[in-house]
Design a protein around this motif. Structure first.
Motif, PDB file in Angstrom:
ATOM      1  N   THR A 255       0.870  -1.168   0.000  1.00 52.40           N
ATOM      2  CA  THR A 255       0.000   0.000   0.000  1.00 52.40           C
ATOM      3  C   THR A 255       0.913   1.225   0.000  1.00 52.40           C
ATOM      4  O   THR A 255       2.122   1.109   0.258  1.00 52.40           O
ATOM      5  N   GLU A 256       0.347   2.394  -0.239  1.00 54.83           N
ATOM      6  CA  GLU A 256       1.152   3.622  -0.211  1.00 54.83           C
ATOM      7  C   GLU A 256       1.790   3.818   1.161  1.00 54.83           C
ATOM      8  O   GLU A 256       2.947   4.225   1.260  1.00 54.83           O
TER       9      GLU A 256
ATOM     10  N   THR B 276       4.660  10.934  -8.327  1.00 54.07           N
ATOM     11  CA  THR B 276       3.389  10.232  -8.294  1.00 54.07           C
ATOM     12  C   THR B 276       3.368   9.116  -9.332  1.00 54.07           C
ATOM     13  O   THR B 276       4.204   9.095 -10.234  1.00 54.07           O
TER      14      THR B 276
ATOM     15  N   ASP C 162       0.893   8.796 -11.398  1.00 52.20           N
ATOM     16  CA  ASP C 162       0.048   9.286 -12.487  1.00 52.20           C
ATOM     17  C   ASP C 162       0.854   9.654 -13.732  1.00 52.20           C
ATOM     18  O   ASP C 162       1.763  10.481 -13.670  1.00 52.20           O
TER      19      ASP C 162
ATOM     20  N   ARG D 189      -2.141  -0.311  -5.835  1.00 52.64           N
ATOM     21  CA  ARG D 189      -2.923   0.467  -6.792  1.00 52.64           C
ATOM     22  C   ARG D 189      -3.094  -0.269  -8.121  1.00 52.64           C
ATOM     23  O   ARG D 189      -4.057  -0.065  -8.832  1.00 52.64           O
TER      24      ARG D 189
ATOM     25  N   ASN E 123      -9.153  -1.456  -6.078  1.00 55.19           N
ATOM     26  CA  ASN E 123      -9.938  -0.233  -6.226  1.00 55.19           C
ATOM     27  C   ASN E 123      -9.539   0.736  -5.125  1.00 55.19           C
ATOM     28  O   ASN E 123      -8.860   0.365  -4.160  1.00 55.19           O
ATOM     29  N   GLU E 124      -9.985   1.980  -5.249  1.00 54.18           N
ATOM     30  CA  GLU E 124      -9.666   3.005  -4.250  1.00 54.18           C
ATOM     31  C   GLU E 124     -10.084   2.584  -2.841  1.00 54.18           C
ATOM     32  O   GLU E 124      -9.425   2.922  -1.872  1.00 54.18           O
ATOM     33  N   ASP E 125     -11.195   1.835  -2.729  1.00 52.31           N
ATOM     34  CA  ASP E 125     -11.681   1.422  -1.409  1.00 52.31           C
ATOM     35  C   ASP E 125     -10.973   0.177  -0.876  1.00 52.31           C
ATOM     36  O   ASP E 125     -11.286  -0.330   0.189  1.00 52.31           O
ATOM     37  N   GLY E 126     -10.010  -0.361  -1.629  1.00 53.73           N
ATOM     38  CA  GLY E 126      -9.247  -1.521  -1.199  1.00 53.73           C
ATOM     39  C   GLY E 126      -9.818  -2.851  -1.657  1.00 53.73           C
ATOM     40  O   GLY E 126      -9.205  -3.888  -1.454  1.00 53.73           O
TER      41      GLY E 126
ATOM     42  N   ASN F 292     -10.039  -5.248  -7.762  1.00 52.55           N
ATOM     43  CA  ASN F 292     -10.533  -4.752  -9.037  1.00 52.55           C
ATOM     44  C   ASN F 292     -10.728  -5.956  -9.948  1.00 52.55           C
ATOM     45  O   ASN F 292      -9.770  -6.482 -10.503  1.00 52.55           O
TER      46      ASN F 292
END
Length: 172
Positions: free
Chosen positions: A48-49, A111, A113, A145, A149-152, A155
């Motif tokens: 994770t980040e 980042t 991105d 990532r 998904n953003e919520d963990g 995906n």
């Protein structure tokens, strides 16, 4: 005409058997034995980040990690470049894909991105990824990532081959 004496035929085979038995690094499994698995480095894991941020080179006794294109590399052997106070320390402890592509240490560029990067920057990213990071440093994991998904949650639509600038060769 008789063939060579049986003793002469066995000498090369005996020599080969001796070499194989004594050679370091060759498998030493005998019939009926289960082979030992090859020794490996540390297991590859998902970061994770927050977890990746713990490996930013601030602690002397911790390894130093950085991610490019979602692949986490152990850059500890390049401590003079990535350690505390070193020129590229800003890249560590995070996915710095954009910064690597732009050759930038600007905090706004540190980042994952890649939106809006030019073709030249993307080419530079791929070159540095392959010729520097993959060539010099072991892969220790991947950023969460890439597959969450953003919520963990997982995906379910994630397909590595659909990711921007993904190349299956990068994974191995």
């Amino acid at each position: 005409m008789a063939g060579p004496a049986p003793q002469r035929q066995l000498r090369p085979l005996a020599a080969l058997a001796l070499v194989l038995a004594l050679a370091p690094g060759l498998p030493t499994t005998r019939a009926g034995q289960t082979p030992r698995p090859a020794e490996r480095g540390p297991p590859v894991r998902l970061f994770t980040e927050e977890e990746l941020a713990r490996y930013g080179g601030e602690e002397e006794d911790q390894p130093i990690y950085l991610a490019v294109k979602g692949v986490v590399f152990d850059v500890t052997s390049g401590k003079e470049f990535y350690g505390r106070g070193a020129p590229y320390n800003a890249l560590t402890g995070k996915d710095s894909t954009r910064g690597v592509a732009k050759m930038s240490l600007d905090p706004a560029d540190l980042t994952h991105d890649t939106t809006g990067l030019t073709a030249k920057e993307l080419e530079a990213l791929d070159e540095v990824f392959t010729k520097v990071y993959k060539a010099k440093y072991p892969i220790v994991g991947y950023t969460a990532r890439r597959i969450l998904n953003e919520d963990g949650s997982p995906n379910l639509d994630f397909k590595p081959e659909d990711q921007p600038h993904f190349d299956i060769k990068d994974e191995f």
